[in-house]
Design an enzyme around this catalytic site. Sequence first.
Site, mmCIF file in Angstrom:
data_model
loop_
_atom_site.group_PDB
_atom_site.id
_atom_site.type_symbol
_atom_site.label_atom_id
_atom_site.label_comp_id
_atom_site.label_asym_id
_atom_site.label_seq_id
_atom_site.Cartn_x
_atom_site.Cartn_y
_atom_site.Cartn_z
ATOM 1 N N CYS A 131 0.813 -1.223 0.000
ATOM 2 C CA CYS A 131 0.000 0.000 0.000
ATOM 3 C C CYS A 131 0.842 1.267 0.000
ATOM 4 C CB CYS A 131 -0.920 0.017 1.219
ATOM 5 S SG CYS A 131 0.014 -0.019 2.749
ATOM 6 N N CYS A 134 -1.211 -5.049 7.244
ATOM 7 C CA CYS A 134 -0.940 -3.781 7.936
ATOM 8 C C CYS A 134 -0.220 -4.028 9.259
ATOM 9 C CB CYS A 134 -2.232 -3.038 8.218
ATOM 10 S SG CYS A 134 -3.327 -2.934 6.801
#
Length: 145
Positions: free
Chosen positions: A33, A103
């Site tokens: 990301c 994440c």
Amino acid sequence: MYSEKVMDHFKNPRNVGEIENASGVGTVGNAKCGDIMRIFLDIDGDGVIQDVKFKTFGCGAAVATSSMATELVKGKTVEEALQVTNKAVMEALDGLPPVKVHCSLLAEEAIHAALWDYAEKNGIKIEGLEQPKNDISEEDEEEDY
Ligand code: FES
């Protein structure tokens, strides 16, 4: 979709900030990301993490996992801090949605990068610690994220 603990740590993240003259600083990027995480460690002469702070340019799940990860490593020795994996952090947060699992790796990798930095500065070797793959060196990071 998020557990109450994730929402709590996202809304009220613990240990946000910087440490001046930190014993170790680690900055990593998430290839998926593009988000960035930086962790600062203050480690005393006995190898105990006295303080830890983080700064991130990342999503809510990255904020929540870093907040929890900093809480988990504070007061631990560097060897114990190595055991704080992203899995342990996710368990402490009562889980993360599958799409957000990547994440949680940012926090783990940033802590490892900060420990690596600490070990290099002090000329020591921390058993079981490898240089994080997503380490961003000082030269190619942007100044003002
Ligand atoms: Fe980038 Fe979560 S989407 S760290």
